[in-house]
Scaffold this motif. Structure first.
Motif, mmCIF file in Angstrom:
data_model
loop_
_atom_site.group_PDB
_atom_site.id
_atom_site.type_symbol
_atom_site.label_atom_id
_atom_site.label_comp_id
_atom_site.label_asym_id
_atom_site.label_seq_id
_atom_site.Cartn_x
_atom_site.Cartn_y
_atom_site.Cartn_z
ATOM 1 N N ASP A 122 -9.164 -6.770 -3.006
ATOM 2 C CA ASP A 122 -7.846 -6.240 -3.368
ATOM 3 C C ASP A 122 -7.443 -6.756 -4.739
ATOM 4 O O ASP A 122 -7.638 -7.934 -5.067
ATOM 5 C CB ASP A 122 -6.783 -6.638 -2.345
ATOM 6 C CG ASP A 122 -6.773 -5.736 -1.130
ATOM 7 O OD1 ASP A 122 -7.319 -4.618 -1.212
ATOM 8 O OD2 ASP A 122 -6.213 -6.150 -0.101
ATOM 9 N N ARG B 220 0.846 -1.188 0.000
ATOM 10 C CA ARG B 220 0.000 0.000 0.000
ATOM 11 C C ARG B 220 0.883 1.240 0.000
ATOM 12 O O ARG B 220 1.976 1.228 0.560
ATOM 13 C CB ARG B 220 -0.889 0.038 1.234
ATOM 14 C CG ARG B 220 -1.751 -1.182 1.414
ATOM 15 C CD ARG B 220 -3.210 -0.840 1.320
ATOM 16 N NE ARG B 220 -4.014 -1.951 1.788
ATOM 17 C CZ ARG B 220 -4.798 -2.666 0.999
ATOM 18 N NH1 ARG B 220 -4.896 -2.381 -0.271
ATOM 19 N NH2 ARG B 220 -5.514 -3.655 1.490
ATOM 20 N N ILE C 231 -4.005 -8.657 3.087
ATOM 21 C CA ILE C 231 -4.868 -8.706 1.915
ATOM 22 C C ILE C 231 -6.327 -8.776 2.363
ATOM 23 O O ILE C 231 -6.675 -9.543 3.268
ATOM 24 C CB ILE C 231 -4.539 -9.927 1.028
ATOM 25 C CG1 ILE C 231 -3.132 -9.779 0.443
ATOM 26 C CG2 ILE C 231 -5.559 -10.085 -0.090
ATOM 27 C CD1 ILE C 231 -2.676 -10.984 -0.350
#
Length: 195
Positions: free
Chosen positions: A172, A153, A168
């Motif tokens: 995603d 991220r 996760i």
């Protein structure tokens, strides 16, 4: 000094362990020669460089970890200049942040005034723990591997790009490249990746 410790390591491909016992300030770029393997444990301490445009110039293989309980280990390169990078990862070299163990630690923190890590030289960058920060970009180039069950991220905090790992979540978007160089795009849903 850390510079002297790195200079005294044999370029023989055998891993050498180093660890910090206090915060240190370096006055020059620390160069990791080709065929040199180092595992550097920050142990909660800080390496700071305020005088050069590059903190570490990696031509070998370096693993940076922080085994401190407080997760406070960091490398900061803070010179006020246009091309400052904390770590330059050169062609043929490998840089690994953290340990691939399914635990996400918030350190080591790697931060350069403009760039955290420059990996634009066809080198290997593995990201298992920590944070990478830079005002322009946290990372230049590709990250080869991340911690299992995590996704990369990026966010901006106080005009600094921060790159970190997060668990996760459903929905995603994932991307992987196989051994043939083919890139596959997936969506994570209920423990499975579907395309």
């Amino acid at each position: 000094t850390l510079e002297a410790a790195v200079e005294n390591i044999e370029a023989d491909g055998i891993e050498n362990g180093l660890y910090l016992t206090e915060n240190i300030t370096t006055s020059g770029t620390i160069t990791i020669p080709a065929n040199t393997k180092i595992k550097l444990d920050l142990k909660g301490y800080k390496i700071e460089n305020t005088t050069t445009d590059c903190g570490f110039d990696n031509h070998g293989e370096i693993t940076l970890i922080d085994t401190s309980k407080d997760n406070t280990g960091s490398i900061l390169v803070t010179k006020n200049s246009s091309n400052v990078v904390a770590i330059k990862n050169n062609s043929g070299s490998t840089l690994t942040l953290g340990i691939k163990d399914e635990a996400r630690n918030t350190s080591p923190v790697i931060q350069g005034t403009k760039y955290g890590i420059d990996n634009s030289y066809n080198a290997i960058l593995n990201f298992y723990d920590g944070q990478i920060k830079g005002a322009t970009n946290a990372v230049i180039g590709e990250i080869k591997d991340v911690e299992r069950k995590c996704v990369l991220r990026k966010t901006r905090q106080n005009n600094v790009e921060v790159c970190y790992l997060d668990q996760i979540c459903n929905g995603d978007k994932l991307k992987s490249t196989d051994d043939r160089g083919i890139t596959w795009n997936y969506t994570y849903q209920d423990g499975k990746a579907t395309n």
